[in-house]
Design an enzyme around this catalytic site. Structure first.
Site, PDB file in Angstrom:
ATOM      1  N   LYS A   1      11.001  62.438  -4.627  1.00  0.00           N
ATOM      2  CA  LYS A   1      11.853  63.495  -5.199  1.00  0.00           C
ATOM      3  C   LYS A   1      13.128  62.854  -5.652  1.00  0.00           C
ATOM      4  O   LYS A   1      13.784  63.757  -6.306  1.00  0.00           O
ATOM      5  CB  LYS A   1      12.104  64.201  -3.913  1.00  0.00           C
ATOM      6  N   GLY A   2      13.320  61.720  -5.367  1.00  0.00           N
ATOM      7  CA  GLY A   2      14.840  61.426  -5.609  1.00  0.00           C
ATOM      8  C   GLY A   2      15.143  61.265  -7.172  1.00  0.00           C
ATOM      9  O   GLY A   2      16.248  61.491  -7.560  1.00  0.00           O
TER      10      GLY A   2
ATOM     11  N   GLU B   1      13.210  56.279 -12.035  1.00  0.00           N
ATOM     12  CA  GLU B   1      13.450  56.132 -10.502  1.00  0.00           C
ATOM     13  C   GLU B   1      14.941  56.307 -10.465  1.00  0.00           C
ATOM     14  O   GLU B   1      15.586  56.069 -11.213  1.00  0.00           O
ATOM     15  CB  GLU B   1      12.915  54.744 -10.222  1.00  0.00           C
TER      16      GLU B   1
ATOM     17  N   ASP C   1      16.548  49.205  -5.078  1.00  0.00           N
ATOM     18  CA  ASP C   1      17.164  48.501  -3.951  1.00  0.00           C
ATOM     19  C   ASP C   1      16.410  47.117  -3.495  1.00  0.00           C
ATOM     20  O   ASP C   1      16.479  46.113  -4.318  1.00  0.00           O
ATOM     21  CB  ASP C   1      17.887  49.168  -2.946  1.00  0.00           C
TER      22      ASP C   1
ATOM     23  N   LYS D   1      20.874  48.205  -7.272  1.00  0.00           N
ATOM     24  CA  LYS D   1      21.751  47.660  -5.880  1.00  0.00           C
ATOM     25  C   LYS D   1      20.938  46.169  -5.820  1.00  0.00           C
ATOM     26  O   LYS D   1      20.339  46.176  -4.845  1.00  0.00           O
ATOM     27  CB  LYS D   1      21.446  48.546  -4.785  1.00  0.00           C
TER      28      LYS D   1
ATOM     29  N   ASP E   1      19.428  61.421  -1.577  1.00  0.00           N
ATOM     30  CA  ASP E   1      19.417  62.094  -0.244  1.00  0.00           C
ATOM     31  C   ASP E   1      19.774  61.558   1.135  1.00  0.00           C
ATOM     32  O   ASP E   1      19.596  60.201   1.164  1.00  0.00           O
ATOM     33  CB  ASP E   1      18.305  63.038  -0.193  1.00  0.00           C
TER      34      ASP E   1
ATOM     35  N   ARG F   1      21.036  66.077  -2.249  1.00  0.00           N
ATOM     36  CA  ARG F   1      20.560  65.740  -3.466  1.00  0.00           C
ATOM     37  C   ARG F   1      21.307  66.622  -4.684  1.00  0.00           C
ATOM     38  O   ARG F   1      21.495  66.174  -5.747  1.00  0.00           O
ATOM     39  CB  ARG F   1      18.981  66.117  -3.625  1.00  0.00           C
TER      40      ARG F   1
END
Length: 187
Positions: A48-49, A104, A108, A136, A164, A170
């Site tokens: 969902k990000g 995306e 990370d 990251k 989130d 979000r």
């Protein structure tokens, strides 16, 4: 109190403001439009990000493209992903012979995206690239890098603009760093 004031009191600082996000997403859209001109493109949102980033990126692109969505989860404890991906919602579009761009929110460890990339490459796309809003690199655990990146950030816990904490934050219009006391010792 559960509104914007509540969310803002858990954010220690704004890392990337709305205007910087808007500008950078527009630049990414312009670059992708140049790189994929006259190609058959499928832009895939990783739910969902990435939904905020994906929506703004798609609007910034001036090429003909198909949009699709993929829901994935990776197994591991709360601190670390295993990189083993479970597909909760697969794409509906065939990507065979098409140029695929994965949108995306953040890269990370890279483990989940590396596994996802392997899964999608089995479907024989003409090409497959990753476009992430945030990178990251300090957290990277494998040899994968985004092909297109909005911002490189330090190893801090970030929320907002799709990212989130326990399903909340979000909808913040910026990327902010969570105060440690907001997430440490949470059950």
């Amino acid at each position: 109190m559960r509104g914007k004031e509540f969310m803002a009191m858990h954010v220690g600082k704004v890392l990337i403001d709305e205007e910087a996000i808007r500008r950078r997403v527009a630049e990414l859209g312009e670059q992708l439009s140049k790189d994929y001109e006259d190609k058959e493109v499928v832009l895939i949102c990783i739910l969902k990000g990435a939904v905020m980033f994906f929506s703004d990126l798609a609007r910034a692109m001036t090429i003909h493209l198909k949009m699709d969505f993929m829901g994935i989860s990776s197994y591991g404890d709360a601190e670390k992903t295993s990189g083993i991906v479970k597909i909760a919602k697969d794409i509906d579009t065939s990507i065979t012979g098409k140029h695929v761009i994965i949108a995306e929110d953040i890269m990370d460890s890279g483990l989940t995206l590396l596994h996802l990339k392997r899964i999608l490459m089995e479907r024989k796309p003409a090409s497959l690239r990753i476009c992430c809003l945030l990178d990251k690199p300090e957290r990277r655990e494998c040899d994968i890098r985004p092909d297109y990146c909005g911002f490189t950030i330090p190893n801090e816990f970030v929320v907002g603009y799709g990212l989130d904490f326990r399903g909340e934050y979000r909808n913040l219009p910026y990327v902010g760093v969570m105060k440690p006391e907001a997430y440490e010792n949470c059950d």
